[in-house]
Design an enzyme around this catalytic site. Structure first.
Site, short mmCIF file in Angstrom:
data_model
loop_
_atom_site.label_atom_id
_atom_site.label_comp_id
_atom_site.label_asym_id
_atom_site.label_seq_id
_atom_site.Cartn_x
_atom_site.Cartn_y
_atom_site.Cartn_z
N ASP A 1 4.30 10.42 -1.07
CA ASP A 1 2.96 10.25 -0.56
C ASP A 1 2.13 11.67 -1.12
O ASP A 1 2.84 12.52 -1.72
CB ASP A 1 3.03 9.96 0.83
CG ASP A 1 1.50 9.54 1.35
OD1 ASP A 1 0.56 9.43 0.43
OD2 ASP A 1 1.51 8.89 2.45
C1 NOJ Z 1 -2.19 9.29 1.59
C2 NOJ Z 1 -1.68 8.01 2.33
O1 NOJ Z 1 -0.91 8.21 3.17
C3 NOJ Z 1 -1.32 6.97 1.20
O2 NOJ Z 1 -1.34 5.70 1.68
C4 NOJ Z 1 -2.39 6.93 -0.04
O3 NOJ Z 1 -1.94 5.97 -0.91
C5 NOJ Z 1 -2.30 8.36 -0.62
N1 NOJ Z 1 -2.99 9.43 0.45
C6 NOJ Z 1 -3.21 8.29 -1.93
O4 NOJ Z 1 -4.74 8.50 -1.45
#
Ligand code: NOJ
Length: 735
Positions: free
Chosen positions: A284
């Site tokens: 993530d």
């Molecule tokens: C953080 C989020 O938890 C995730 O779900 C997302 O895809 C990413 N940021 C990218 O924006």
């Protein structure tokens, strides 16, 4: 434009064509790459404008990123969209890097792209897998026409905690429904062929357990039993993997003493081992670096080494692999093999997406169908009718007054994830009804900026607009109040400790009740909120509209007017008070069930154990009668049949739900578990036999060590009903 990869090494395209299989083609490219270029493929940067997470501080990062890009040290990017932007960036890597390996362009295409569907939790309320698949496909159509080829969706995290703002992005609390929806979304995004430029690579997230943060606070440590992990959290991932999801994202959270991004037992053992996932694992945003703040890794170098060893192929925005990857790969043979393996998976995905054959495949002009009718359809299908004292559907002869902060709102009702939709672009309920209803604005719910990365400020001082609105509507016969929460009160980083309706809205509802007119509450929300008893009791009807997206205005209006039926059933339990959280329908009996007259049973002294509205609940504009349940066993399972009749005066559809209960097989089982459902549409007076099948396989359960056990002895119950609290039950003793 011919890729430099082909031009530079003069490799005949025929050679690639001969080696049809993407893995073998990836290997042939790997053979040409330096160690540094291999590492570069695992590096993912955010683009240079929109951000969906914290960006680096200072000014020198931009220059360093451009340099990395030109040196072939970026494998994919996120948050770059638009054909011109995508083409421009792709051109840099194709023409200016040594091998010209194209980038993958990722984005959070979560509930639509330009035209927004309702939030995923709302879509889950439809229990309509075809519609959900179609909605994901519509999102893919719009996003791919703008250069995107990878979506960070679907989020398949099971959650029982409405305080956690990200429940809006999932499919609710149930692993069976969650698994079916995970499959539908993967099919919708990916279609049959990833190289078709109208499909996107899907990403199951967040592996795993992110939906169980302590006290519902986003990013907090998670806590759950191994039993919960194996039987609730993992099944939707497994279903998504079986449906062919190309990628999986790790979670920000930590569980069992280890941040999920470093959890090799899970990533290798469960995901790649047991589930057989052979695609790309992406961290993530910054989750590799954040293992330092978790207190697990001592520095970024160690974080890089551990996450690589755990099987995380792509580093999203930590800069860990780029900074330390080469050094790790040079000093340690197993790290170098791991980078090779990760780069191979990433290249393979690039082949599958068709990018290695045409880097600009997703940048071509396409004629795009208008997907707004589909967004409308999905918004209708997401509505859940929670109460109706006969006022709905609204009689067209009634003079209807509309107010409440979400009545004319064109922004909050879009929902949370809308990287590419225009602000203020939703059709509002007031717009959809302006020809027939009288609208008067009430006091605003929030004040100040409304933005993805900023906290919303609620209006806690000036309620005067409420009196003005009710005065303006004094000659109307019915009041429709559009209340709830803004799209920027749920979603990432937006947990709530109180799930109550804001004070300014409570003031409006109280005053509306005092007028003595029937009051219909239409609730816009990204999660199950709590409507206090006085609010539930005083309302003539309650329609849960969630955050319905671009076309919510006419969808909600048509349901209220009876042009369409309220179609949804709750995918999450609605609690009476925050203290009951995490209340879910599929809990266990305690050793001291009740009720009892003395205190020694599992209960609260100040609250009931039952929910405000149970999982699976949703009313219709007609009524149904369940009769005559009979069950036929077979070698593979049981066929349950019941007779369903529409006892009302309108045509309508019912979602018949099958729940199993299991006792006495040497394990604890949930008192009820959803194992199937079917939507049945009946004309008034129509009677039909409805059949649902329960397989023996579906009764298996994993123990705390992960071992799967059949249900072979004990008492089996099969319930067919309209929700998790009602229905007809048949029981048998096995064997
Ligand atoms: C953080 C989020 O938890 C995730 O779900 C997302 O895809 C990413 N940021 C990218 O924006």
């Amino acid at each position: 434009m011919v890729s430099r990869l082909l031009a530079f090494f003069l490799i005949p395209t025929a050679l690639f064509a001969q080696v049809k299989d993407a893995a073998a083609r990836a290997d042939s490219v790997l053979a040409l790459m330096t160690l540094e270029e291999l590492v570069g493929q695992t590096n993912q940067y955010n683009g240079f404008w929109n951000a969906t997470g914290p960006m680096p501080e200072g000014n020198d990062w931009l220059e360093a990123r451009v340099k990395a890009l030109k040196n072939g040290l970026v494998g994919s990017v996120l948050n770059v969209s638009g054909v011109n932007e995508v083409r421009a960036l792709q051109k840099v890597v194709v023409e200016e890097t040594r091998l010209g390996i194209p980038l993958i362009f990722g984005l959070d295409v979560i509930h639509g792209y330009r035209s927004l569907s309702p939030i995923p939790l709302a879509e889950a309320s439809s229990w309509d897998l075809e519609a959900i698949e179609a909605s994901a496909h519509a999102a893919a159509l719009e996003a791919t026409s703008d250069g995107i080829n990878w979506t960070f969706a679907p989020m398949v995290d099971i959650s029982r905690d409405p305080r956690w703002g990200r429940v809006m992005e999932g499919a609710g609390e149930d692993p069976y429904l969650g698994s079916r929806i995970a499959e539908a979304r993967v099919r919708g995004f990916q279609g049959k062929d990833l190289a078709d430029p109208s499909t996107l690579a899907a990403c199951l997230k967040h592996f795993s357990g992110y939906g169980f943060p302590l006290a519902g606070r986003d990013y907090a440590t998670t806590d759950f039993s191994a039993h919960t992990l194996y039987n609730w959290i993992l099944p939707p991932f497994e279903a998504g993997v079986r449906a062919g999801a190309a990628t999986v994202m790790t979670a920000f959270s930590a569980a069992n003493g280890i941040p999920s991004t470093l959890d090799s037992a899970q990533l290798w053992g469960e995901l790649r081992g047991r589930m057989g996932f052979d695609g790309v694992v992406v961290s993530d945003w910054g989750s590799i670096a954040e293992t330092i703040a978790h207190g697990h890794a001592k520095d970024l170098r160690e974080a890089a080494r551990l996450s690589l060893a755990a099987g995380c192929d792509v580093d999203m925005e930590s800069d860990a692999y780029l900074r330390y990857g080469l050094e790790l790969a040079r000093s340690n043979r197993s790290d170098s093999l791991r980078f090779r393996e990760s780069a191979r998976r990433i290249l393979e995905l690039k082949f599958k997406l068709g990018l290695m054959d045409d880097p600009y495949l997703y940048c071509k002009q396409k004629s795009l169908p208008d997907v707004r009718p589909q967004a409308y359809e999905m918004a209708v299908k997401s509505t859940v009718l929670l109460k109706n004292k006969g006022i709905l559907p609204l009689n067209p002869s009634l003079r209807v007054g509309l107010t409440g902060p979400f009545a004319a709102d064109k922004n909050g009702v879009l929902g949370n994830w809308r990287v590419s939709a225009k602000d203020q672009s939703a059709q509002s309920l007031a717009e959809a009804t302006e020809a027939s209803w009288l609208f008067a604005p009430s006091a605003p719910h929030s004040i100040g900026p409304e933005a993805f990365a900023t906290e919303l400020t609620l209006n806690s001082t000036d309620f005067s607009g409420n009196d003005r609105a009710l005065k303006a509507l004094r000659s109307q016969q019915v009041l429709v109040l559009a209340i709830g929460e803004h799209g920027y009160e749920s979603g990432e980083g937006r947990s709530r400790a109180s799930l109550r309706i804001s004070l300014v809205q409570q003031d409006l509802v109280r005053k509306a009740f005092k007028t003595g007119k029937p009051v219909v509450l239409v609730v816009y929300a990204g999660r199950p909120l709590i409507l206090e008893p006085w609010m539930q009791d005083g309302a003539a009807a309650i329609l849960w509209a969630w955050q319905p997206g671009s076309m919510g205005g006419s969808a909600v209006a048509d349901v209220l007017k009876g042009l369409r039926e309220p179609y949804g059933r709750l995918p999450m339990t609605f609690v009476r008070s925050e203290g009951q959280i995490p209340l879910h329908y599929d809990g266990f009996s305690s050793g001291r069930p009740g009720p009892k007259t003395e205190v020694f049973w599992s209960h609260y002294t100040d609250e009931s154990n039952t929910p405000a509205f149970p999982f699976g609940f949703g009313l219709s504009y007609t009524s149904f009668d369940y009769k005559n349940l009979r069950v036929q066993p077979s070698n593979t399972g049981w066929t349950a049949t019941l007779t369903l009749s529409n006892t009302g005066t309108r045509a309508g559809s019912e979602v018949v739900q099958l729940y199993s209960s299991r006792l006495g097989n040497g394990q604890l089982y949930p008192t009820k578990a959803l194992k199937g459902f079917q939507r049945v549409t009946l004309e008034p007076g129509e009677v039909r036999d409805v059949q649902l099948i329960l397989t023996r396989e579906a009764l298996r359960q994993r123990d705390g060590l992960g071992k799967s056990h059949p249900f072979e002895r004990g008492t089996l119950g099969i319930t067919l009903g309209p929700n998790s609290s009602e229905g007809l039950t048949w029981t048998t003793d096995l064997p």
